[in-house]
Structure formats: C-alpha cells, structure tokens
Design a protein around this motif. Sequence first.
Motif, PDB file in Angstrom:
ATOM      1  N   LYS A 245      -5.943  16.380 -11.867  1.00 31.02           N
ATOM      2  CA  LYS A 245      -5.701  15.376 -10.826  1.00 31.02           C
ATOM      3  C   LYS A 245      -6.819  15.401  -9.796  1.00 31.02           C
ATOM      4  O   LYS A 245      -7.290  14.355  -9.340  1.00 31.02           O
ATOM      5  CB  LYS A 245      -4.354  15.640 -10.134  1.00 31.02           C
ATOM      6  N   GLU A 246      -7.231  16.601  -9.418  1.00 28.84           N
ATOM      7  CA  GLU A 246      -8.308  16.736  -8.444  1.00 28.84           C
ATOM      8  C   GLU A 246      -9.600  16.112  -8.967  1.00 28.84           C
ATOM      9  O   GLU A 246     -10.343  15.479  -8.212  1.00 28.84           O
ATOM     10  CB  GLU A 246      -8.544  18.217  -8.115  1.00 28.84           C
ATOM     11  N   LEU A 247      -9.866  16.297 -10.244  1.00 31.01           N
ATOM     12  CA  LEU A 247     -11.054  15.697 -10.854  1.00 31.01           C
ATOM     13  C   LEU A 247     -10.956  14.170 -10.822  1.00 31.01           C
ATOM     14  O   LEU A 247     -11.953  13.474 -10.588  1.00 31.01           O
ATOM     15  CB  LEU A 247     -11.224  16.186 -12.298  1.00 31.01           C
ATOM     16  N   MET A 248      -9.751  13.660 -11.058  1.00 29.55           N
ATOM     17  CA  MET A 248      -9.537  12.218 -11.002  1.00 29.55           C
ATOM     18  C   MET A 248      -9.758  11.706  -9.578  1.00 29.55           C
ATOM     19  O   MET A 248     -10.390  10.675  -9.353  1.00 29.55           O
ATOM     20  CB  MET A 248      -8.117  11.879 -11.461  1.00 29.55           C
ATOM     21  N   PHE A 249      -9.247  12.489  -8.614  1.00 30.00           N
ATOM     22  CA  PHE A 249      -9.425  12.104  -7.219  1.00 30.00           C
ATOM     23  C   PHE A 249     -10.901  12.097  -6.831  1.00 30.00           C
ATOM     24  O   PHE A 249     -11.338  11.283  -6.021  1.00 30.00           O
ATOM     25  CB  PHE A 249      -8.651  13.046  -6.295  1.00 30.00           C
ATOM     26  N   SER A 250     -11.670  13.016  -7.409  1.00 26.80           N
ATOM     27  CA  SER A 250     -13.096  13.069  -7.070  1.00 26.80           C
ATOM     28  C   SER A 250     -13.818  11.829  -7.567  1.00 26.80           C
ATOM     29  O   SER A 250     -14.816  11.402  -6.971  1.00 26.80           O
ATOM     30  CB  SER A 250     -13.730  14.331  -7.657  1.00 26.80           C
ATOM     31  N   THR A 251     -13.317  11.220  -8.650  1.00 24.89           N
ATOM     32  CA  THR A 251     -13.945   9.986  -9.146  1.00 24.89           C
ATOM     33  C   THR A 251     -13.572   8.788  -8.288  1.00 24.89           C
ATOM     34  O   THR A 251     -14.423   7.932  -8.022  1.00 24.89           O
ATOM     35  CB  THR A 251     -13.545   9.717 -10.612  1.00 24.89           C
ATOM     36  N   ILE A 252     -12.300   8.720  -7.861  1.00 19.53           N
ATOM     37  CA  ILE A 252     -11.915   7.577  -7.020  1.00 19.53           C
ATOM     38  C   ILE A 252     -12.403   7.755  -5.584  1.00 19.53           C
ATOM     39  O   ILE A 252     -12.471   6.792  -4.833  1.00 19.53           O
ATOM     40  CB  ILE A 252     -10.388   7.335  -7.035  1.00 19.53           C
ATOM     41  N   LYS A 253     -12.762   8.989  -5.228  1.00 18.55           N
ATOM     42  CA  LYS A 253     -13.308   9.246  -3.893  1.00 18.55           C
ATOM     43  C   LYS A 253     -14.548   8.394  -3.644  1.00 18.55           C
ATOM     44  O   LYS A 253     -14.715   7.809  -2.573  1.00 18.55           O
ATOM     45  CB  LYS A 253     -13.647  10.734  -3.750  1.00 18.55           C
TER      46      LYS A 253
ATOM     47  N   GLY B 222       0.810  -1.214   0.000  1.00 20.64           N
ATOM     48  CA  GLY B 222       0.000   0.000   0.000  1.00 20.64           C
ATOM     49  C   GLY B 222       0.841   1.261   0.000  1.00 20.64           C
ATOM     50  O   GLY B 222       0.536   2.221  -0.717  1.00 20.64           O
ATOM     51  N   THR B 223       1.924   1.267   0.782  1.00 23.03           N
ATOM     52  CA  THR B 223       2.788   2.460   0.834  1.00 23.03           C
ATOM     53  C   THR B 223       3.449   2.715  -0.517  1.00 23.03           C
ATOM     54  O   THR B 223       3.588   3.873  -0.934  1.00 23.03           O
ATOM     55  CB  THR B 223       3.878   2.326   1.916  1.00 23.03           C
ATOM     56  N   MET B 224       3.829   1.627  -1.217  1.00 25.51           N
ATOM     57  CA  MET B 224       4.456   1.798  -2.540  1.00 25.51           C
ATOM     58  C   MET B 224       3.453   2.358  -3.552  1.00 25.51           C
ATOM     59  O   MET B 224       3.787   3.232  -4.355  1.00 25.51           O
ATOM     60  CB  MET B 224       5.029   0.452  -3.028  1.00 25.51           C
ATOM     61  N   GLU B 225       2.226   1.845  -3.498  1.00 25.53           N
ATOM     62  CA  GLU B 225       1.188   2.350  -4.411  1.00 25.53           C
ATOM     63  C   GLU B 225       0.842   3.813  -4.089  1.00 25.53           C
ATOM     64  O   GLU B 225       0.598   4.620  -4.988  1.00 25.53           O
ATOM     65  CB  GLU B 225      -0.069   1.480  -4.304  1.00 25.53           C
ATOM     66  N   GLU B 226       0.848   4.147  -2.799  1.00 28.50           N
ATOM     67  CA  GLU B 226       0.528   5.515  -2.393  1.00 28.50           C
ATOM     68  C   GLU B 226       1.586   6.495  -2.878  1.00 28.50           C
ATOM     69  O   GLU B 226       1.267   7.613  -3.301  1.00 28.50           O
ATOM     70  CB  GLU B 226       0.390   5.589  -0.868  1.00 28.50           C
ATOM     71  N   GLU B 227       2.852   6.086  -2.823  1.00 30.02           N
ATOM     72  CA  GLU B 227       3.931   6.944  -3.307  1.00 30.02           C
ATOM     73  C   GLU B 227       3.784   7.242  -4.796  1.00 30.02           C
ATOM     74  O   GLU B 227       4.151   8.320  -5.276  1.00 30.02           O
ATOM     75  CB  GLU B 227       5.288   6.278  -3.041  1.00 30.02           C
ATOM     76  N   LYS B 228       3.208   6.294  -5.531  1.00 32.74           N
ATOM     77  CA  LYS B 228       2.981   6.483  -6.976  1.00 32.74           C
ATOM     78  C   LYS B 228       1.644   7.173  -7.244  1.00 32.74           C
ATOM     79  O   LYS B 228       1.243   7.308  -8.397  1.00 32.74           O
ATOM     80  CB  LYS B 228       3.040   5.126  -7.689  1.00 32.74           C
ATOM     81  N   GLU B 229       0.959   7.582  -6.171  1.00 30.26           N
ATOM     82  CA  GLU B 229      -0.355   8.232  -6.235  1.00 30.26           C
ATOM     83  C   GLU B 229      -1.430   7.327  -6.830  1.00 30.26           C
ATOM     84  O   GLU B 229      -2.432   7.788  -7.359  1.00 30.26           O
ATOM     85  CB  GLU B 229      -0.287   9.567  -6.997  1.00 30.26           C
ATOM     86  N   ASN B 230      -1.211   6.001  -6.713  1.00 30.47           N
ATOM     87  CA  ASN B 230      -2.251   5.036  -7.069  1.00 30.47           C
ATOM     88  C   ASN B 230      -3.106   4.790  -5.825  1.00 30.47           C
ATOM     89  O   ASN B 230      -3.019   3.751  -5.178  1.00 30.47           O
ATOM     90  CB  ASN B 230      -1.626   3.724  -7.563  1.00 30.47           C
ATOM     91  N   TYR B 231      -3.921   5.782  -5.503  1.00 29.51           N
ATOM     92  CA  TYR B 231      -4.587   5.789  -4.208  1.00 29.51           C
ATOM     93  C   TYR B 231      -5.596   4.658  -4.032  1.00 29.51           C
ATOM     94  O   TYR B 231      -5.745   4.113  -2.938  1.00 29.51           O
ATOM     95  CB  TYR B 231      -5.267   7.141  -3.973  1.00 29.51           C
ATOM     96  N   LYS B 232      -6.283   4.296  -5.091  1.00 24.69           N
ATOM     97  CA  LYS B 232      -7.269   3.219  -4.970  1.00 24.69           C
ATOM     98  C   LYS B 232      -6.582   1.886  -4.675  1.00 24.69           C
ATOM     99  O   LYS B 232      -7.019   1.126  -3.805  1.00 24.69           O
ATOM    100  CB  LYS B 232      -8.113   3.113  -6.245  1.00 24.69           C
TER     101      LYS B 232
END
Length: 310
Positions: free
Chosen positions: A235-243, A9-19
């Motif tokens: 990026k923010e728009l992308m984050f709103s979709t994965i939110k 999870g930490t590795m994915e988070e560093e790559k901003e693969n939040y989901k």
Amino acid sequence: NSRANYYRGTMEEEKENYKNAFTSYLDALRLLERINSIYSNKTDILHFKAMTYVRLGDIFYWINAYDAAIECLNNANSLFYRIDNRYSATRNHILMAIIYEHRYNYKNSFRHLSIADSLLMEYNKNSQLKHVIERINASLMYNIGYQDESFKIIMQQYRTLESPNLKMEAAGVLGDMYYSKGMLDSALYYYEEYFHDSRFSIIDAANHIVEISLQTSNNEMIAKYGPILLEETNKELMFSTIKIDISSLYEQYKIEIKNEKMYKSILTYLGIIFFITLLFFFLGLYLLRLKKIAYNREIIKKDFYINSLQ
C-alpha cells in the motif's frame, strides 16, 4: 456544487481512493475560491474552505508529502483564525507538531505544540486533546534526552486513560521507548497493543514487531505479522506512486488560482485606468465648455464696447 464535491471526496477517502478524493476536494476548492471572491467574509464559506484544506492536508500527511501537508494545514488555520474556530486550529497545530517530529525537526514540533496548548487553555482545558499534546511532548522530551520523566508520563497515560484510542497511542510510544532501550520483549508487548490504532500505527507496529521477531527468532510472530507488513508495504508503494500525481494536481491548482487572481487584478487595473480615462475625458469636456462660455462672454463684451462707441 462545492459541497457535493466535498462529500464525494470524503466517500472516496474512506475507500482509500486518495487520488479521486483529492480531485474532488480540489474541485470543491475551485468553486469555493470563486464564491469567496464575492462573499469574502461569509463565515460558512470560510469554514467550508478551511475544512477542504484540512482534508487535502490529511491526504498529504497519509502519503508522506509533508511539505504540502503543512502548507494546506497552515492555509486552513489562517481561515480558522478568521472565524475564531480555535478547536480546529488546535487540531491542525497538533498534526503539524507530529509531522515535524517525523522529520526530526523538534524545534518546530515544540513550537506548534506550544501554540496548541495555549489555544486549548483559552477555550477548553478539559479537552481530550490535552492528553495528545502531553503524549507528543513527552515523546519529544524523551528523544532529546529527558527519558525518565517522559517514560513516567506515558506509562501513567497508558494505565489511567479510559479512551481506547488514547491508550493505544500511549502504547505505541511505550513500544518506541522500550525498543530504544533494547528491552525487546516489553517493546513487542506494547507494539501489539498499539497495532490496531490506525493505518499508520498498523504499518509502524507491524514493522517493529517483525523486526524484533527476526532478532529473537519468534517464528509465530513472523508468521502472524509478516503478511500484514507485506500488504501494508505494498500500500505504501502504491501511495508513493499517487504521491507524484497528487502533488502535481495541487501544483497545477495553485498555478491556476494564481493566474485567475492575476487575471482579475489585470481586469481591475484596466477598469481603474478606463475609469480614470473617462474621468479625464469628461473633465476635459467640462473645462472646454467652461472655456467656451468664457470666450462667448468675452465676445459679447467686445460687441457691447464696439456698439457703444458707434
């Protein structure tokens, strides 16, 4: 393995693969819940579980899912308090103060700052976190009308603090203060200083810089920061979709854990009922045996009396 899921999870988070990161953290948390039901007071398990909640809370914070972020950070702190990890608890109270400030809930923001400050005074008065608490407190005080003193505190931080990150955070607050006064040139200067601090500061600073540049017809600044603002906004728009996806995953996880606990409670309840039933069964057999023994003794007595009369 819960640790493998956590570090994935930490590795994915560093790559901003939040989901993907969020899914890995939830997998870690599922395993930790099961381990915790067996070793409920083991310090390293409680710590690891708390850190997983912190990671979930941080992701929720980055994607602006503030209610869920606060829930996760509170869950983490309930565990940190059990193992006396006051530093991590302090950090979480500060982040919750920031979240409440974003939501203009100054009462709760002050409350969490006060708790953080009290904890800091107990274990490390010289921690860098004291400057963070001072900065957030000054920003809050400025917003509720105590502007002169608050401005002096932040300007002093900007001029005297050696930490680049703390200095840039102070610059961001100064930018906000100058902007609120309509002093756009000064605001622009400090927003540029603040720009490189973090992902949140990049979009916040770029947004203000472009807005000021449009008002002042500063085409050079618009050309420099406009593309950056566009990229960060996308990026923010992308984050709103994965939110939505992430929030749904978390709600499903909570239902799953609730059902597991309910199932275990039912099994425990049925086990108790079964034990009590067995207890009454054997008690009944024992009492029946005693009654039978008493009855046999009574028969023997009667036989004795009858034989003695013959």
